[in-house]
Design an enzyme around this catalytic site. Structure first.
Site, PDB file in Angstrom:
ATOM      1  CB  SER A 130     -36.767 -39.982   6.060  1.00  0.00           C
ATOM      2  OG  SER A 130     -36.136 -39.191   5.088  1.00  0.00           O
ATOM      3  CG  HIS A 155     -31.471 -42.298   6.446  1.00  0.00           C
ATOM      4  ND1 HIS A 155     -31.598 -41.888   7.739  1.00  0.00           N
ATOM      5  CD2 HIS A 155     -32.121 -41.369   5.710  1.00  0.00           C
ATOM      6  CE1 HIS A 155     -32.302 -40.776   7.787  1.00  0.00           C
ATOM      7  NE2 HIS A 155     -32.623 -40.441   6.574  1.00  0.00           N
ATOM      8  CD  GLU A 203     -29.765 -43.309  10.902  1.00  0.00           C
ATOM      9  OE1 GLU A 203     -29.798 -43.076  12.101  1.00  0.00           O
ATOM     10  OE2 GLU A 203     -30.777 -43.228  10.199  1.00  0.00           O
ATOM     11  CG  ASN A 255     -34.908 -39.089  10.267  1.00  0.00           C
ATOM     12  OD1 ASN A 255     -34.262 -38.101  10.588  1.00  0.00           O
ATOM     13  ND2 ASN A 255     -35.000 -39.500   9.023  1.00  0.00           N
TER      14      ASN A 255
HETATM   15  N1  LIG Z   1     -34.477 -33.739   2.465  1.00  0.00           N
HETATM   16  C1  LIG Z   1     -33.856 -34.356   3.457  1.00  0.00           C
HETATM   17  O1  LIG Z   1     -33.352 -33.730   4.421  1.00  0.00           O
HETATM   18  C2  LIG Z   1     -33.687 -35.869   3.437  1.00  0.00           C
HETATM   19  C3  LIG Z   1     -32.699 -36.479   4.252  1.00  0.00           C
HETATM   20  C4  LIG Z   1     -32.530 -37.882   4.186  1.00  0.00           C
HETATM   21  C5  LIG Z   1     -33.347 -38.648   3.355  1.00  0.00           C
HETATM   22  N2  LIG Z   1     -34.299 -38.023   2.592  1.00  0.00           N
HETATM   23  C6  LIG Z   1     -35.098 -38.885   1.704  1.00  0.00           C
HETATM   24  O2  LIG Z   1     -34.573 -38.767   0.382  1.00  0.00           O
HETATM   25  C7  LIG Z   1     -35.629 -38.974  -0.569  1.00  0.00           C
HETATM   26  C8  LIG Z   1     -35.670 -37.777  -1.519  1.00  0.00           C
HETATM   27  O3  LIG Z   1     -35.844 -36.586  -0.777  1.00  0.00           O
HETATM   28  P1  LIG Z   1     -35.341 -35.154  -1.317  1.00  0.00           P
HETATM   29  O4  LIG Z   1     -35.280 -34.258  -0.134  1.00  0.00           O
HETATM   30  O5  LIG Z   1     -34.145 -35.323  -2.192  1.00  0.00           O
HETATM   31  O6  LIG Z   1     -36.622 -34.715  -2.190  1.00  0.00           O
HETATM   32  P2  LIG Z   1     -36.709 -33.743  -3.457  1.00  0.00           P
HETATM   33  O7  LIG Z   1     -38.124 -33.249  -3.475  1.00  0.00           O
HETATM   34  O8  LIG Z   1     -35.599 -32.757  -3.498  1.00  0.00           O
HETATM   35  O9  LIG Z   1     -36.447 -34.748  -4.698  1.00  0.00           O
HETATM   36  C9  LIG Z   1     -37.331 -35.804  -5.006  1.00  0.00           C
HETATM   37  C10 LIG Z   1     -36.943 -36.376  -6.358  1.00  0.00           C
HETATM   38  O10 LIG Z   1     -37.886 -37.433  -6.672  1.00  0.00           O
HETATM   39  C11 LIG Z   1     -38.275 -37.299  -8.015  1.00  0.00           C
HETATM   40  N3  LIG Z   1     -39.587 -37.919  -8.185  1.00  0.00           N
HETATM   41  C12 LIG Z   1     -40.797 -37.463  -7.757  1.00  0.00           C
HETATM   42  N4  LIG Z   1     -41.764 -38.319  -8.113  1.00  0.00           N
HETATM   43  C13 LIG Z   1     -41.158 -39.344  -8.778  1.00  0.00           C
HETATM   44  C14 LIG Z   1     -41.622 -40.522  -9.400  1.00  0.00           C
HETATM   45  N5  LIG Z   1     -42.922 -40.812  -9.421  1.00  0.00           N
HETATM   46  N6  LIG Z   1     -40.692 -41.347  -9.961  1.00  0.00           N
HETATM   47  C15 LIG Z   1     -39.385 -41.050  -9.958  1.00  0.00           C
HETATM   48  N7  LIG Z   1     -38.891 -39.926  -9.398  1.00  0.00           N
HETATM   49  C16 LIG Z   1     -39.767 -39.099  -8.810  1.00  0.00           C
HETATM   50  C17 LIG Z   1     -38.313 -35.789  -8.261  1.00  0.00           C
HETATM   51  O11 LIG Z   1     -38.242 -35.492  -9.641  1.00  0.00           O
HETATM   52  C18 LIG Z   1     -37.039 -35.364  -7.519  1.00  0.00           C
HETATM   53  O12 LIG Z   1     -35.885 -35.517  -8.333  1.00  0.00           O
HETATM   54  C19 LIG Z   1     -36.908 -39.171   0.251  1.00  0.00           C
HETATM   55  O13 LIG Z   1     -37.140 -40.549   0.407  1.00  0.00           O
HETATM   56  C20 LIG Z   1     -36.576 -38.505   1.580  1.00  0.00           C
HETATM   57  O14 LIG Z   1     -37.346 -39.009   2.656  1.00  0.00           O
HETATM   58  C21 LIG Z   1     -34.473 -36.668   2.585  1.00  0.00           C
END
Ligand SMILES: NC(=O)c1ccc[n+]([C@@H]2O[C@H](COP(=O)([O-])OP(=O)(O)OC[C@H]3O[C@@H](n4cnc5c(N)ncnc54)[C@H](O)[C@@H]3O)[C@@H](O)[C@H]2O)c1
Length: 272
Positions: A119, A139, A151, A179
């Site tokens: 993000s 993104h 993005e 963001n």
């Molecule tokens: N939640 C949102 O609205 C959103 C929107 C856009 C981008 N993002 C980005 O997407 C990414 C994931 O976010 P999310 O909301 O899906 O989070 P989430 O908590 O739902 O999922 C995170 C995932 O990462 C895995 N994980 C954790 N530690 C790990 C490690 N050491 N090695 C490998 N895998 C690992 C977990 O098992 C899980 O599957 C982040 O970079 C976040 O900034 C999130």
């Protein structure tokens, strides 16, 4: 480069959503989860999500089966060796992501483009851990299957070919504009709540009624995940040192208390 196979690393909220989007767009998708039970849960979630679309008449049953046939869950990172584009969507932690990019560079074929769904974290730091010219940000927004904007983020080392590959995949172009504007707003909503200026319901109602936003800021924070939101705000603060980006103390306390929003059943609101 023409992308046929897409690898996705991380089967959380975003990874699962991106797998659905890519599968529906016609790509062969390998979704890598560290554990088999999470991989199974993700496939069950995908089936359920597509099933709901069939029930609502938005997708026909044949298409659902085709999409399901395109997505496979894997646990071994080495299974991504044939992918032309790999998008990581794991925890928003720069150290963990850098380590992953190093590993991806080792297992993926030489022409593959590696992308991050971060993000706000600096893409160049991940690029320097692997193949600097073939790394960029792609993104997505949450929920990925419903939000049209994607993005593509170019960092200083990204080649034109990589940007073209990512752009062709995403069919859209921007920077981290959303963001950079959105998270100070969300952060300030938490500060107002903490200061007792308004109740959570009034804060959300004000932005929905006054600005026509579909969700209020606290509802949106619960949807995004408070841990992810805190990580985003911290990254913005580390980069720009703008006081608007200084995390609201209440947000930090809620993350410590594991009130992470919808994903844990409790955040600013409770979810049954
Ligand atoms: N939640 C949102 O609205 C959103 C929107 C856009 C981008 N993002 C980005 O997407 C990414 C994931 O976010 P999310 O909301 O899906 O989070 P989430 O908590 O739902 O999922 C995170 C995932 O990462 C895995 N994980 C954790 N530690 C790990 C490690 N050491 N090695 C490998 N895998 C690992 C977990 O098992 C899980 O599957 C982040 O970079 C976040 O900034 C999130």
């Amino acid at each position: 480069m023409t992308v046929k196979r897409v690898g996705i690393v991380g089967s959380g909220i975003m990874g699962s959503g991106i797998a659905e989007v890519a599968g529906k767009a016609g790509f062969e998708v390998s979704l890598r989860s560290r554990q088999q039970n999470t991989a199974d849960r993700m496939m069950a979630g995908l089936e359920k999500s597509l099933g709901r679309q069939v029930d609502k008449g938005r997708l026909d049953a044949g298409e659902r089966d085709t999409v399901l046939g395109r997505v496979r869950a894997v646990t071994d990172l080495g299974e991504l060796a044939e992918c032309d584009l790999v998008i990581e969507s794991i925890v928003e932690d720069l150290g963990v992501k850098k380590h992953l990019f190093n590993e991806l560079d080792r297992v993926c074929h030489d022409a593959a483009v590696l992308a991050t769904n971060t993000s706000t974290l600096p893409v160049v730091e991940m690029a320097m851990e692997s193949r600097p010219d073939r790394v960029c940000g792609i993104h997505f927004f949450n929920p990925a299957p419903m939000m049209p904007l994607v993005e593509v983020v170019r960092c200083i080392t990204t080649s034109d070919e990589t940007v073209e590959t990512a752009r062709a995949f995403a069919e859209s172009w921007a920077g981290f504009i959303v963001n950079a504007l959105l998270f100070p707003y969300l952060n300030n909503a938490v500060k107002l709540l903490d200061a007792g200026v308004a109740s959570r319901e009034d804060l959300d109602a004000a932005m929905k009624g006054g600005c026509n936003f579909p969700m209020g800021p606290l509802e949106l924070l619960d949807l995004v995940g408070l841990d992810t939101s805190l990580a985003i705000i911290e990254a913005l603060y580390a980069e720009f040192h703008d006081p608007n980006y200084a995390p609201a103390p209440l947000l930090r306390r809620m993350v410590s208390a594991e009130r992470l929003g919808r994903k844990t059943g409790h955040g600013f609101y409770d979810y049954g």
